[in-house]
Design a protein around this motif. Structure first.
Motif, PDB file in Angstrom:
ATOM      1  N   PRO A 113       0.816  -1.231   0.000  1.00 40.77           N
ATOM      2  CA  PRO A 113       0.000   0.000   0.000  1.00 40.77           C
ATOM      3  C   PRO A 113       0.843   1.272   0.000  1.00 40.77           C
ATOM      4  N   GLY A 114       1.910   1.287   0.801  1.00 42.18           N
ATOM      5  CA  GLY A 114       2.758   2.473   0.833  1.00 42.18           C
ATOM      6  C   GLY A 114       3.482   2.701  -0.476  1.00 42.18           C
ATOM      7  N   LEU A 115       3.915   1.618  -1.114  1.00 47.10           N
ATOM      8  CA  LEU A 115       4.622   1.736  -2.387  1.00 47.10           C
ATOM      9  C   LEU A 115       3.721   2.320  -3.470  1.00 47.10           C
ATOM     10  N   LEU A 116       2.467   1.887  -3.491  1.00 51.62           N
ATOM     11  CA  LEU A 116       1.541   2.318  -4.531  1.00 51.62           C
ATOM     12  C   LEU A 116       0.872   3.655  -4.228  1.00 51.62           C
ATOM     13  N   LEU A 117       0.708   3.975  -2.946  1.00 50.90           N
ATOM     14  CA  LEU A 117      -0.150   5.106  -2.575  1.00 50.90           C
ATOM     15  C   LEU A 117       0.593   6.270  -1.941  1.00 50.90           C
ATOM     16  N   SER A 118       1.919   6.164  -1.816  1.00 51.63           N
ATOM     17  CA  SER A 118       2.661   7.271  -1.194  1.00 51.63           C
ATOM     18  C   SER A 118       2.474   8.576  -1.962  1.00 51.63           C
ATOM     19  N   PRO A 178       4.951   3.702   5.745  1.00 52.86           N
ATOM     20  CA  PRO A 178       5.791   4.664   5.007  1.00 52.86           C
ATOM     21  C   PRO A 178       5.162   6.044   4.902  1.00 52.86           C
ATOM     22  N   VAL A 179       3.847   6.101   4.728  1.00 50.59           N
ATOM     23  CA  VAL A 179       3.180   7.395   4.604  1.00 50.59           C
ATOM     24  C   VAL A 179       3.177   8.120   5.953  1.00 50.59           C
ATOM     25  N   ILE A 180       2.984   7.363   7.040  1.00 50.11           N
ATOM     26  CA  ILE A 180       3.037   7.989   8.370  1.00 50.11           C
ATOM     27  C   ILE A 180       4.397   8.639   8.589  1.00 50.11           C
ATOM     28  N   ALA A 181       5.463   7.888   8.324  1.00 50.78           N
ATOM     29  CA  ALA A 181       6.812   8.436   8.513  1.00 50.78           C
ATOM     30  C   ALA A 181       7.035   9.654   7.628  1.00 50.78           C
ATOM     31  N   ALA A 182       6.560   9.576   6.377  1.00 57.25           N
ATOM     32  CA  ALA A 182       6.758  10.691   5.448  1.00 57.25           C
ATOM     33  C   ALA A 182       5.987  11.933   5.900  1.00 57.25           C
ATOM     34  N   ILE A 183       4.732  11.747   6.324  1.00 55.17           N
ATOM     35  CA  ILE A 183       3.916  12.897   6.727  1.00 55.17           C
ATOM     36  C   ILE A 183       4.495  13.567   7.965  1.00 55.17           C
ATOM     37  N   VAL A 184       4.946  12.766   8.935  1.00 57.04           N
ATOM     38  CA  VAL A 184       5.545  13.350  10.139  1.00 57.04           C
ATOM     39  C   VAL A 184       6.797  14.152   9.770  1.00 57.04           C
ATOM     40  N   CYS A 185       7.610  13.602   8.857  1.00 55.43           N
ATOM     41  CA  CYS A 185       8.805  14.339   8.420  1.00 55.43           C
ATOM     42  C   CYS A 185       8.436  15.603   7.652  1.00 55.43           C
ATOM     43  N   VAL A 186       7.354  15.553   6.875  1.00 55.40           N
ATOM     44  CA  VAL A 186       6.897  16.743   6.151  1.00 55.40           C
ATOM     45  C   VAL A 186       6.437  17.819   7.126  1.00 55.40           C
ATOM     46  N   ILE A 187       5.741  17.400   8.197  1.00 60.62           N
ATOM     47  CA  ILE A 187       5.299  18.360   9.218  1.00 60.62           C
ATOM     48  C   ILE A 187       6.510  19.065   9.829  1.00 60.62           C
ATOM     49  N   ILE A 188       7.557  18.293  10.110  1.00 63.83           N
ATOM     50  CA  ILE A 188       8.788  18.896  10.643  1.00 63.83           C
ATOM     51  C   ILE A 188       9.417  19.835   9.619  1.00 63.83           C
ATOM     52  N   ALA A 189       9.440  19.387   8.357  1.00 63.66           N
ATOM     53  CA  ALA A 189      10.048  20.201   7.299  1.00 63.66           C
ATOM     54  C   ALA A 189       9.274  21.485   7.058  1.00 63.66           C
ATOM     55  N   ILE A 450      11.736   4.572  -3.282  1.00 66.59           N
ATOM     56  CA  ILE A 450      11.036   3.593  -4.123  1.00 66.59           C
ATOM     57  C   ILE A 450      11.853   2.299  -4.216  1.00 66.59           C
ATOM     58  N   THR A 451      13.155   2.418  -4.453  1.00 68.44           N
ATOM     59  CA  THR A 451      13.981   1.214  -4.559  1.00 68.44           C
ATOM     60  C   THR A 451      14.034   0.453  -3.237  1.00 68.44           C
ATOM     61  N   GLN A 452      14.018   1.174  -2.124  1.00 69.93           N
ATOM     62  CA  GLN A 452      14.018   0.506  -0.829  1.00 69.93           C
ATOM     63  C   GLN A 452      12.701  -0.233  -0.603  1.00 69.93           C
ATOM     64  N   SER A 453      11.595   0.350  -1.043  1.00 68.80           N
ATOM     65  CA  SER A 453      10.298  -0.328  -0.915  1.00 68.80           C
ATOM     66  C   SER A 453      10.283  -1.611  -1.750  1.00 68.80           C
ATOM     67  N   VAL A 454      10.839  -1.526  -2.955  1.00 67.77           N
ATOM     68  CA  VAL A 454      10.931  -2.733  -3.795  1.00 67.77           C
ATOM     69  C   VAL A 454      11.837  -3.768  -3.120  1.00 67.77           C
ATOM     70  N   VAL A 456      12.222  -4.214   0.079  1.00 67.95           N
ATOM     71  CA  VAL A 456      11.453  -4.837   1.160  1.00 67.95           C
ATOM     72  C   VAL A 456      10.498  -5.887   0.595  1.00 67.95           C
ATOM     73  N   LEU A 457       9.898  -5.587  -0.558  1.00 68.42           N
ATOM     74  CA  LEU A 457       9.009  -6.560  -1.202  1.00 68.42           C
ATOM     75  C   LEU A 457       9.741  -7.863  -1.509  1.00 68.42           C
ATOM     76  N   ILE A 458      10.977  -7.740  -1.959  1.00 68.11           N
ATOM     77  CA  ILE A 458      11.757  -8.922  -2.311  1.00 68.11           C
ATOM     78  C   ILE A 458      12.268  -9.642  -1.064  1.00 68.11           C
ATOM     79  N   ALA A 459      12.640  -8.865  -0.050  1.00 65.69           N
ATOM     80  CA  ALA A 459      13.314  -9.431   1.120  1.00 65.69           C
ATOM     81  C   ALA A 459      12.447 -10.420   1.886  1.00 65.69           C
ATOM     82  N   GLY A 460      11.160 -10.111   2.060  1.00 65.39           N
ATOM     83  CA  GLY A 460      10.297 -10.977   2.867  1.00 65.39           C
ATOM     84  C   GLY A 460      10.265 -12.417   2.358  1.00 65.39           C
ATOM     85  N   PRO A 461       9.794 -12.640   1.122  1.00 65.78           N
ATOM     86  CA  PRO A 461       9.772 -14.021   0.595  1.00 65.78           C
ATOM     87  C   PRO A 461      11.167 -14.633   0.464  1.00 65.78           C
TER      88      PRO A 461
END
Length: 519
Positions: A113-118, A178-189, A450-454, A456-461
């Motif tokens: 969800p974070g990868l597609l909806l960020s 991912p969106v939570i972390a991004a939004i909190v950082c945006v609030i700080i920024a 984006i590359t880190q999200s990809v 993570v997708l690979i790492a789990g399986p």
């Protein structure tokens, strides 16, 4: 020196407003830190008991299947049956392999969800405001946790455990972590200047480490009486973390005042007012227009990534290292299986990791950075390059020691080495920042995310499959995911070592302001 008449009024205004602004800044930082502390505290508190509950359910089903097949060691008349007893069926290859699959794929689905909806939620945060989107993120996370509780506790006898994977669907509401972390950082920024931003984000990240250090031993203690108690308390803390959001001032309008207004804004607004009475239609139109306008710009602005081999290497390094780091998600299961520890006891290693990570970020790395500048005359990207190489080497050694560790003491040593080497993620990002122009940094960070999200997708399986293979091979091979992680970091360090350092793409006075936060 006499003041300049043209700047006197501006300076006077700033002098008048600065105390209020400073007060608001630190109030926002404190509120964001409390939100981060509560939500991460809840996540870390529920992680270990969640793994233990998963194992308990899988083990119960496994024993029930053996019992029905007439080959179990549970009841049945074993006096005449020549069947070897399994002293601990919950640590068998079948149970642990299924547990690795459940956890690995759940982590993978949680990232989607974070990868597609960020990007869409980022645009909505610029339209609706930061607070509404942050509330949606927390709501989706809470609903997902409730679904896991329903599967594991309320309807555990009716719903297959793998249905916990559906908790990721609830994270479509808000986009997930991912969106939570991004939004909190945006609030700080939004409220901190460029000079203050790195320090503010570093303090915010300290709340995450503090949550990891405190929540894990508390969870381990509570697990001695009940597995579900710390699990439910963790969800309760996430819910509690939504309350401070109400005290956050919305700074979006202030940011819009600072931005230039498009020339055709008034015409579009009047036309929408006359022809489109519902504001929802106008909002949809604005979102579509934003996508149409920004997508070609994004394609053009990413050209510098593919034309610079060094930038490509740094993005590849981020991709490889995030895959390697995800192997630590199996640490609890690995230690529990290899040394026959309880999950509560194994979880103390997480607190140990947090303590040494906090020491590394707050004391060790700043000290080494100062020494590199003063004694070795290494500045900017040269310092980051050297620190990246050696922290990467420590990561390679740490993973290798964990893989080979014959005793818990040696494994703890490997964990400490790995915690110190965790600075690799920070120093490599700082190095990547110095390789691009200042107006390309935002695009670079987006590409890395984006590359880190990809990854993570690979790492789990990947690591779930390696863990099952390691248990099948038995012996030291049970730590196969950590051997693979060590090889990944060896590849990353080799790439870092081969990067030629020419003239910096950034100004000298900007080069030393690298980011402190990892992806």
């Amino acid at each position: 020196m006499p003041p300049n008449s043209e700047t006197d009024p501006l300076l006077a205004i700033n002098a008048t407003r600065s105390p209020t602004r400073k007060s608001n800044k630190f109030l926002i930082l404190i509120v964001c830190s409390i939100i981060t502390l509560l939500t991460d505290f809840g996540i870390f508190m529920s992680n270990t008991p969640q793994t233990a509950v998963f194992e308990e359910i899988i083990c119960r089903n496994y024993q029930a299947n053996l019992h029905r097949a007439g080959t179990g060691n549970v009841t049945l008349d074993l006096g005449t049956a020549n069947i070897p007893l399994d002293p601990n069926p919950c640590k068998s290859e079948t149970v642990q392999g299924e547990l690795a699959i459940v956890i690995g794929y759940k982590d993978t689905f949680d990232v989607i969800p974070g990868l597609l909806l960020s990007l869409p939620y980022g645009i909505l945060s610029d339209r609706w405001g930061r607070k509404p989107v942050l509330c949606l993120c927390l709501l989706g996370m809470i609903l997902g946790e409730f679904w896991v509780i329903i599967v594991c506790d309320i309807w555990s006898t009716y719903i297959p455990l793998r249905m916990v994977w559906l908790s990721s669907l609830f994270k479509i509401i808000g986009g997930g972590d991912p969106v939570i972390a991004a939004i909190v950082c945006v609030i700080i920024a939004d409220v901190f200047s460029e000079d203050e931003r790195s320090t503010a984000l570093f303090r915010l990240n300290s709340a995450v480490i503090l949550a990891e250090i405190l929540a894990t031993p508390i969870s381990a203690y509570l697990m001695t009486s009940s597995l579900m108690l710390p699990f439910l308390l963790g969800v309760g803390l996430i819910i509690l973390g939504t309350i401070p959001v109400l005290f956050l001032p919305e700074k979006l309008e202030d940011m819009k005042v600072k931005q230039p207004i498009p020339e055709n804004w008034d015409q579009e607004t009047e036309q929408n007012t006359e022809n489109e009475r519902p504001e929802q239609q106008r909002a949809k139109k604005e979102v579509r227009q934003e996508f149409t306008r920004q997508f070609p710009k994004f394609i053009g602005s990413t050209r510098f990534i593919w034309s610079d081999s060094n930038v490509c290497i740094m993005i590849l390094v981020s991709f490889v290292t995030v895959i390697g780091r995800k192997s630590t998600n199996l640490l609890l299961q690995y230690v529990s299986k290899k040394f026959d520890w309880s999950f509560a006891r194994s979880s103390l290693l997480i607190s140990l990791r947090g303590i040494f990570s906090l020491f590394t970020y707050s004391i060790l790395m700043p000290t080494l950075s100062t020494l590199a500048i003063r004694n070795l005359n290494l500045h900017g990207k040269y310092k980051d390059h050297a620190m990246s190489k050696w922290s990467g080497v420590l990561s390679i050694i740490g993973f290798a020691v964990i893989f080979l560790a014959p005793t818990p003491a040696i494994l703890i040593i490997g964990q400490i080495i790995l915690s110190i080497g965790s600075s690799f993620l920070i120093t490599t990002r700082s190095l990547a920042t110095s390789l691009v122009l200042p107006d390309h940094i935002g695009t670079l960070y987006s590409a890395i995310a984006i590359t880190q999200s990809v990854g993570v997708l690979i790492a789990g399986p990947l690591f779930a499959s390696l863990f099952r293979l390691g248990m099948h091979l038995e012996g030291a091979w049970i730590g196969l995911p950590f051997l693979q992680a060590s090889l990944f970091f060896a590849l990353a360090v080799t790439a870092i070592w081969r990067i030629p350092l020419g003239p910096s793409a950034r100004c000298v006075n900007q080069e030393d302001h690298g980011p402190f936060l990892s992806g």
